[in-house]
Design a protein around this motif. Structure first.
Motif, PDB file in Angstrom:
ATOM      1  N   PHE A 183       0.834  -1.208   0.000  1.00  0.00           N
ATOM      2  CA  PHE A 183       0.000   0.000   0.000  1.00  0.00           C
ATOM      3  C   PHE A 183       0.869   1.258   0.000  1.00  0.00           C
ATOM      4  CE2 PHE A 183      -2.574  -3.365   1.796  1.00  0.00           C
ATOM      5  CZ  PHE A 183      -3.759  -3.227   1.090  1.00  0.00           C
ATOM      6  N   LYS A 184       0.622   2.112  -0.975  1.00  0.00           N
ATOM      7  CA  LYS A 184       1.384   3.348  -1.141  1.00  0.00           C
ATOM      8  C   LYS A 184       0.432   4.537  -1.282  1.00  0.00           C
ATOM      9  CE  LYS A 184       5.103   0.805  -1.324  1.00  0.00           C
ATOM     10  NZ  LYS A 184       6.026   0.734  -0.146  1.00  0.00           N
ATOM     11  N   GLY A 185      -0.426   4.725  -0.284  1.00  0.00           N
ATOM     12  CA  GLY A 185      -1.328   5.878  -0.292  1.00  0.00           C
ATOM     13  C   GLY A 185      -2.683   5.613  -0.895  1.00  0.00           C
ATOM     14  N   ARG A 186      -2.852   4.472  -1.563  1.00  0.00           N
ATOM     15  CA  ARG A 186      -4.144   4.118  -2.158  1.00  0.00           C
ATOM     16  C   ARG A 186      -4.442   2.658  -1.872  1.00  0.00           C
ATOM     17  NH1 ARG A 186      -4.725   5.990  -8.272  1.00  0.00           N
ATOM     18  NH2 ARG A 186      -6.873   5.381  -7.759  1.00  0.00           N
ATOM     19  N   CYS A 187      -5.743   2.329  -1.900  1.00  0.00           N
ATOM     20  CA  CYS A 187      -6.162   0.956  -1.618  1.00  0.00           C
ATOM     21  C   CYS A 187      -7.209   0.542  -2.646  1.00  0.00           C
ATOM     22  CB  CYS A 187      -6.736   0.858  -0.203  1.00  0.00           C
ATOM     23  SG  CYS A 187      -7.389  -0.771   0.227  1.00  0.00           S
ATOM     24  N   SER A 188      -6.842  -0.402  -3.514  1.00  0.00           N
ATOM     25  CA  SER A 188      -7.800  -0.914  -4.501  1.00  0.00           C
ATOM     26  C   SER A 188      -8.585  -2.076  -3.880  1.00  0.00           C
ATOM     27  CB  SER A 188      -7.065  -1.408  -5.743  1.00  0.00           C
ATOM     28  OG  SER A 188      -6.282  -2.562  -5.425  1.00  0.00           O
ATOM     29  N   LYS A 190      -8.790  -5.054  -5.084  1.00  0.00           N
ATOM     30  CA  LYS A 190      -7.942  -6.238  -5.164  1.00  0.00           C
ATOM     31  C   LYS A 190      -6.941  -6.268  -4.004  1.00  0.00           C
ATOM     32  CE  LYS A 190      -4.869  -8.672  -8.439  1.00  0.00           C
ATOM     33  NZ  LYS A 190      -3.665  -8.739  -7.581  1.00  0.00           N
ATOM     34  N   GLN A 191      -6.289  -5.134  -3.755  1.00  0.00           N
ATOM     35  CA  GLN A 191      -5.334  -5.075  -2.645  1.00  0.00           C
ATOM     36  C   GLN A 191      -6.031  -5.298  -1.302  1.00  0.00           C
ATOM     37  OE1 GLN A 191      -3.951  -1.112  -3.510  1.00  0.00           O
ATOM     38  NE2 GLN A 191      -1.994  -1.849  -4.359  1.00  0.00           N
ATOM     39  N   PHE A 192      -7.214  -4.735  -1.167  1.00  0.00           N
ATOM     40  CA  PHE A 192      -7.989  -4.865   0.069  1.00  0.00           C
ATOM     41  C   PHE A 192      -8.302  -6.332   0.361  1.00  0.00           C
ATOM     42  CE2 PHE A 192     -12.012  -4.990   2.411  1.00  0.00           C
ATOM     43  CZ  PHE A 192     -11.791  -4.083   3.440  1.00  0.00           C
ATOM     44  N   LEU A 193      -8.723  -7.064  -0.664  1.00  0.00           N
ATOM     45  CA  LEU A 193      -9.126  -8.457  -0.474  1.00  0.00           C
ATOM     46  C   LEU A 193      -7.930  -9.392  -0.327  1.00  0.00           C
ATOM     47  CD1 LEU A 193     -12.111  -8.658  -2.995  1.00  0.00           C
ATOM     48  CD2 LEU A 193     -12.200  -8.381  -0.507  1.00  0.00           C
ATOM     49  N   GLU A 194      -6.801  -9.029  -0.885  1.00  0.00           N
ATOM     50  CA  GLU A 194      -5.618  -9.892  -0.775  1.00  0.00           C
ATOM     51  C   GLU A 194      -4.872  -9.707   0.542  1.00  0.00           C
ATOM     52  OE1 GLU A 194      -3.305  -9.035  -4.222  1.00  0.00           O
ATOM     53  OE2 GLU A 194      -4.479 -10.347  -5.547  1.00  0.00           O
ATOM     54  N   ALA A 195      -5.055  -8.565   1.176  1.00  0.00           N
ATOM     55  CA  ALA A 195      -4.340  -8.281   2.426  1.00  0.00           C
ATOM     56  C   ALA A 195      -4.979  -9.030   3.587  1.00  0.00           C
ATOM     57  CB  ALA A 195      -4.347  -6.783   2.704  1.00  0.00           C
TER      58      ALA A 195
END
Length: 301
Positions: A183-188, A190-195
């Protein structure tokens, strides 16, 4: 079988309250305008009535028993309310009051609202004391039984026997440590569900976020379950897990904890934060005053 109140001398209850507050028979007698033998006799009658020693004499004073502590926690607010109700003028003077209020809430309230609320109260009512107890699924019953004066929470069961009002609305954001590898200042999405996520216990909530997370394709990976918001933030700050928290709380901790704050991947309706109280306190002057202080504090936020 219920206890017959006619069998109890209710005049003994102020004596019990005075001993609890003073911690000494002589001081309690002075406050009540009684002689020490009279207050000792009243205590003996109360011990017999309640079948408990209630107080143990020590070098430091009268030490209450567990039963006495339990009784006082429940009786003290009722006695205060009774005094205010029977006052012919219905008077409540913040400057001289020693009223104790019990509030049910979570650490969000303690961090975001309680400090400015206390600062405001201390200027007007230095003798007033607030006690915050942790919210649970028994919150409504605690209010209806008089164990607390009000509750502040986002999760409120419908109950016609309680008054409620939206206190403020809170935006949800996602937090991660600043040096997070993903995460670099934004959250997609896809990133939300993979984390991996650190979350709170499930209180059978039905909040806007829960509606999204219960929809198909929104199952998040739970890496840890903790008891309070501050623990969520600390976990996110010290690991690669992320957390979804109220924005005001996130901004309070972001800098000292080294957290980045990101918008939720999709639009989420704001979360209403409610204040809830029993109807019996609706017209209580002291309770009305506290609700006013809370409203002014929130407006300043």
């Amino acid at each position: 079988m219920k206890l017959n109140l006619r069998s109890i001398d209710l005049n003994l209850l102020p004596v019990f309250d005075a001993i609890m507050e003073a911690g000494q028979l002589s001081l309690a007698a002075t406050r009540l305008g009684m002689s020490q033998p009279a207050i000792s006799a009243a205590l003996q009658r109360l011990r017999h009535t309640l079948d408990d020693e209630l107080f143990i004499r020590t070098r430091q004073g009268m030490e209450p028993t567990p039963r006495a502590r339990e009784l006082h926690q429940q009786l003290a607010p009722q006695l205060t309310l009774l005094r205010d109700t029977l006052d012919p003028k219905g008077r409540f003077d913040p400057a001289t009051s020693e009223r104790r209020f019990t509030l049910i809430s979570v650490d969000y309230f303690e961090v975001v609202v309680l400090p400015p609320l206390l600062a405001r109260i201390q200027k007007q009512a230095p003798g007033v004391m607030l006690e915050v107890v942790t919210a649970s699924d028994q919150m409504n019953e605690q209010l209806k039984k008089g164990h607390a004066d009000m509750a502040i929470d986002a999760f409120v069961h419908d109950d016609d026997r309680l008054q409620r009002q939206v206190m403020l609305e809170e935006k949800l954001v996602v937090v991660a440590r600043k040096a997070h590898p993903v995460f670099k200042g934004r959250c997609s999405k896809k990133q939300f569900l993979e984390a991996q996520h650190v979350v709170l216990p499930d209180r059978n909530r039905r909040l806007p976020l829960d509606q999204i997370l219960n929809a198909p394709g929104w199952q998040r990976r739970t890496g840890a379950r903790v008891t309070q918001f501050s623990s969520m933030l600390a976990t996110a700050a010290g690991s690669d897990m992320i957390a979804t928290v109220p924005e005001r709380l996130a901004r309070h901790y972001a800098s000292p904890m080294g957290l980045q704050i990101m918008a939720f991947p999709v639009d989420v309706p704001p979360v209403p934060i409610y204040v809830v109280w029993p109807p019996a306190l609706e017209r209580d002057p002291a309770h009305r005053w506290l609700r006013q202080q809370l409203a002014h504090t929130l407006k300043a936020l």
